[in-house]
Write a protein that holds these residues in place. Structure first.
Motif, PDB file in Angstrom:
ATOM      1  N   ASN A  49       0.816  -1.210   0.000  1.00  0.00           N
ATOM      2  CA  ASN A  49       0.000   0.000   0.000  1.00  0.00           C
ATOM      3  C   ASN A  49       0.851   1.263   0.000  1.00  0.00           C
ATOM      4  OD1 ASN A  49      -2.285  -1.603   0.053  1.00  0.00           O
ATOM      5  ND2 ASN A  49      -2.531  -1.486   2.266  1.00  0.00           N
ATOM      6  N   THR A  50       1.946   1.241   0.749  1.00  0.00           N
ATOM      7  CA  THR A  50       2.820   2.416   0.832  1.00  0.00           C
ATOM      8  C   THR A  50       3.478   2.718  -0.504  1.00  0.00           C
ATOM      9  OG1 THR A  50       3.268   1.961   3.174  1.00  0.00           O
ATOM     10  CG2 THR A  50       4.814   3.397   2.024  1.00  0.00           C
ATOM     11  N   LEU A  51       3.998   1.698  -1.158  1.00  0.00           N
ATOM     12  CA  LEU A  51       4.662   1.884  -2.444  1.00  0.00           C
ATOM     13  C   LEU A  51       3.657   2.280  -3.525  1.00  0.00           C
ATOM     14  CD1 LEU A  51       7.014  -1.209  -2.157  1.00  0.00           C
ATOM     15  CD2 LEU A  51       7.756   1.180  -2.163  1.00  0.00           C
ATOM     16  N   SER A  52       2.485   1.663  -3.503  1.00  0.00           N
ATOM     17  CA  SER A  52       1.457   1.999  -4.491  1.00  0.00           C
ATOM     18  C   SER A  52       0.993   3.442  -4.321  1.00  0.00           C
ATOM     19  CB  SER A  52       0.269   1.043  -4.353  1.00  0.00           C
ATOM     20  OG  SER A  52       0.643  -0.286  -4.629  1.00  0.00           O
ATOM     21  N   THR A  53       0.794   3.852  -3.082  1.00  0.00           N
ATOM     22  CA  THR A  53       0.358   5.228  -2.813  1.00  0.00           C
ATOM     23  C   THR A  53       1.412   6.230  -3.240  1.00  0.00           C
ATOM     24  OG1 THR A  53      -1.031   4.494  -0.966  1.00  0.00           O
ATOM     25  CG2 THR A  53      -0.400   6.824  -1.009  1.00  0.00           C
ATOM     26  N   PHE A  54       2.686   5.920  -2.996  1.00  0.00           N
ATOM     27  CA  PHE A  54       3.778   6.799  -3.430  1.00  0.00           C
ATOM     28  C   PHE A  54       3.725   7.011  -4.940  1.00  0.00           C
ATOM     29  CE2 PHE A  54       8.031   7.142  -5.260  1.00  0.00           C
ATOM     30  CZ  PHE A  54       8.534   8.258  -4.611  1.00  0.00           C
ATOM     31  N   LEU A  55       3.535   5.933  -5.686  1.00  0.00           N
ATOM     32  CA  LEU A  55       3.472   6.036  -7.141  1.00  0.00           C
ATOM     33  C   LEU A  55       2.252   6.829  -7.599  1.00  0.00           C
ATOM     34  CD1 LEU A  55       4.490   2.386  -8.069  1.00  0.00           C
ATOM     35  CD2 LEU A  55       5.808   4.441  -8.594  1.00  0.00           C
ATOM     36  N   GLU A  56       1.129   6.616  -6.952  1.00  0.00           N
ATOM     37  CA  GLU A  56      -0.085   7.351  -7.316  1.00  0.00           C
ATOM     38  C   GLU A  56       0.069   8.840  -7.064  1.00  0.00           C
ATOM     39  OE1 GLU A  56      -3.213   3.647  -6.567  1.00  0.00           O
ATOM     40  OE2 GLU A  56      -2.792   5.095  -4.965  1.00  0.00           O
ATOM     41  N   LYS A  57       0.729   9.200  -5.966  1.00  0.00           N
ATOM     42  CA  LYS A  57       0.986  10.617  -5.694  1.00  0.00           C
ATOM     43  C   LYS A  57       1.925  11.222  -6.731  1.00  0.00           C
ATOM     44  CE  LYS A  57       0.126  10.578  -0.699  1.00  0.00           C
ATOM     45  NZ  LYS A  57       0.734  10.729   0.649  1.00  0.00           N
ATOM     46  N   GLU A  58       2.757  10.370  -7.338  1.00  0.00           N
ATOM     47  CA  GLU A  58       3.651  10.824  -8.401  1.00  0.00           C
ATOM     48  C   GLU A  58       2.920  10.927  -9.737  1.00  0.00           C
ATOM     49  OE1 GLU A  58       6.848  11.728  -8.817  1.00  0.00           O
ATOM     50  OE2 GLU A  58       7.264  11.796  -6.664  1.00  0.00           O
ATOM     51  N   GLY A  59       1.656  10.518  -9.762  1.00  0.00           N
ATOM     52  CA  GLY A  59       0.860  10.653 -10.970  1.00  0.00           C
ATOM     53  C   GLY A  59       0.774   9.409 -11.830  1.00  0.00           C
TER      54      GLY A  59
END
Length: 392
Positions: A49-59
């Protein structure tokens, strides 16, 4: 007619470095959070979840639970050209946390992916870059599951990742290695099924599954004296009974069998399975198997080109290397002199700022390696040629 001018290596480096450096705070937070919340194979919910959220925040658009594996994810950027995949590991060792530094692997791969994706966009270069979350490297064969599910079926020019290692493993001034040789590994569990009985009152009515496990362990121990020095067989008894006065009707063992080549490892498995079968026959138990599924120098790092002899460790990245051209390097992190991986002190070392800094330096090199594969025909073709001519 418009003439397209290929951006220079210097242009790419500047963009990669600027992209990664501008996310220094976020990447350190990401690294620290995964390190402080270690999760074993296939249980990496927080990391996923943490890695996926980081990528989503990056667009980026993220495919969570990718390829039917709950703790895998995938994101991609770009179009046309070749495809490069960064593999991110993030599982821990049960009981001792990130003693293999997978928090650093995840951080390096994420930074490399973002760095290359932003560079492709800014410099308007064709090519695709993908980040693939690969859970369960520590004994779970996560990449094998992903391979079987089709994660590497595309025309991939290179799969890339790097692993931390204790800095004292290298002589100064080297801080890493590009050509890190690992050995082939078979991992499986062995079950023995017997028959329970009162160990004092009616032992003749029992079939002792623990005797089968002990016999198998002793047989493997005797087999070790006749294997090659660069081969390894090691295992543990995971389930061995409950109380002394009940003959165990079930035992389970966990075994790793390693050799420099897949062909030799396969022969060693045959010998080991003969030991397991003999133990079952000798004790009248039933037997069952459960299978597991140049840029660095530019930023001041001195990297060994290749390792002449394989190390005595393994990775499921080796399975990936049988599917697509692959790169598995290592980078050095400060660790106590008497400590290497799979040790609690290495887990502590993997959480330090200096270890994170080494992972970020490695990420810049990995990002540039991806750039070279996407933009340099000679490098991509050479990697494919080496892959096509690989031996077993």
């Amino acid at each position: 007619m418009t003439i397209m001018i290929q951006p220079s290596i210097a242009d790419a480096r500047n963009c990669v470095y600027e992209t990664i450096d501008s996310r220094a705070v976020e990447l350190r937070q990401l690294d620290r959070y995964i390190h402080n919340n270690p999760e074993p194979a296939y249980e990496e919910v927080i990391a996923h979840n943490t890695l996926s959220t980081f990528l989503e925040k990056e667009g980026f658009e993220v495919k969570r639970h990718a390829y039917g594996v709950d703790t895998s994810f995938e994101a991609e950027f770009g179009s046309g050209g070749r495809l490069v995949v960064y593999c991110a590991e993030y599982d821990c060792l049960p009981g001792i946390g990130h003693a293999c530094g997978h928090n650093l692997i995840a951080t390096a791969s994420m930074a490399a992916f973002v760095g290359l994706a932003r560079t492709l966009k800014k410099l308007r270069v064709p090519g695709r870059v993908r980040i693939l979350g690969t859970p369960a490297e520590e004994g779970g064969g996560g990449k094998v599951k992903l391979i079987n599910a089709g994660a590497f079926k595309d025309d991939i020019s290179a799969a890339i990742m790097s692993h931390p290692i204790a800095a004292h493993s290298y002589e100064a001034p080297y801080t890493g290695m590009a050509g890190f040789k690992l050995i082939a590994s078979y991992k499986f569990r062995v079950e023995f099924f017997g028959k329970g009985a009162h160990a004092a009152g009616e032992p003749w009515n029992g079939i002792n599954a623990l005797d089968a496990a002990v016999t198998a362990y002793n047989s493997i121990s005797m087999l070790r004296q006749s294997i090659h020095p660069d081969e390894r067989i090691h295992g543990v008894i995971e389930a061995g009974g409950t109380v002394p006065n009940v003959i165990p009707d079930y035992t389970r063992m966990n075994w790793y069998i390693r050799s420099p080549t897949l062909a030799r490892a396969s022969l060693l498995v045959v010998k080991a399975k003969a030991c397991f079968q003999a133990a079952a026959d000798a004790t009248s138990c039933k037997l069952n198997y459960i299978p597991y599924v140049e840029d660095m120098e530019h930023i001041g790092e001195k990297v060994i080109l290749k390792q002449d002899t394989p190390g005595s460790i393994s990775s499921d990245m080796g399975n990936v290397s049988y599917e697509v051209p692959s790169f598995h390097g290592v980078f050095a992190i400060p660790a106590p002199l008497d400590v290497t991986g799979h040790h609690p002190s290495f887990a502590a070392a993997a959480g330090t700022d200096k270890a994170h800094g080494a992972a970020i330096q490695c990420a810049k090199g990995m990002s540039m390696l991806g750039w070279r594969v996407l933009t340099d025909d000679k490098i991509a073709e050479s990697a494919r040629k080496d892959f096509d001519s690989k031996d077993s």
